[in-house]
Design a protein around this motif. Sequence first.
Motif, PDB file in Angstrom:
ATOM      1  N   VAL A 263      33.686   1.853  86.154  1.00 22.42           N
ATOM      2  CA  VAL A 263      34.795   0.376  85.522  1.00 22.42           C
ATOM      3  C   VAL A 263      33.997   0.796  83.873  1.00 22.42           C
ATOM      4  N   ASP A 264      34.758   0.915  82.791  1.00 22.43           N
ATOM      5  CA  ASP A 264      34.254   1.184  81.451  1.00 22.43           C
ATOM      6  C   ASP A 264      33.531   0.237  81.027  1.00 22.43           C
ATOM      7  N   ASP A 265      33.345  -1.215  81.714  1.00 17.55           N
ATOM      8  CA  ASP A 265      32.588  -1.818  80.327  1.00 17.55           C
ATOM      9  C   ASP A 265      30.567  -1.474  81.400  1.00 17.55           C
ATOM     10  N   GLY A 266      30.710  -0.963  82.643  1.00 17.03           N
ATOM     11  CA  GLY A 266      29.785  -1.071  82.839  1.00 17.03           C
ATOM     12  C   GLY A 266      29.189   0.667  82.096  1.00 17.03           C
TER      13      GLY A 266
ATOM     14  N   PHE B 243      29.839   1.462  79.238  1.00 19.92           N
ATOM     15  CA  PHE B 243      29.672   1.032  78.126  1.00 19.92           C
ATOM     16  C   PHE B 243      27.953   0.619  78.287  1.00 19.92           C
ATOM     17  N   TYR B 244      27.796  -0.151  79.348  1.00 21.83           N
ATOM     18  CA  TYR B 244      26.652  -1.483  78.688  1.00 21.83           C
ATOM     19  C   TYR B 244      25.314   0.273  78.945  1.00 21.83           C
TER      20      TYR B 244
END
Length: 91
Positions: free
Chosen positions: A50-53, A55-56
């Motif tokens: 997942v892109d958000d994951g 990124f974080y």
Amino acid sequence: MLAWGLWAVFARLATDSVLLETAMGISDATGTLVAGTYIVATRKIPTAMVDDGLFYAALAGIAVVFPEETMQTTDTAGILLTGSAIALIAN
């Protein structure tokens, strides 16, 4: 939750007998061995990209080196093992 509680109890017992760094190293190595064995036995990698994951996770890695401290080999290995654990726990 039970496994996490057992981990906390065993980690406490381990650090009563050996150095914290040694206990962490053995714990990480054992976790990696268990996760690796699971992946080999089932022939699937249980990760969700997942892109958000991602990124974080990248921000967390940057935050580790931000204080301008030198990165040791053990630091790098710890970051990689932590990332692997997060990816496995995410599913």
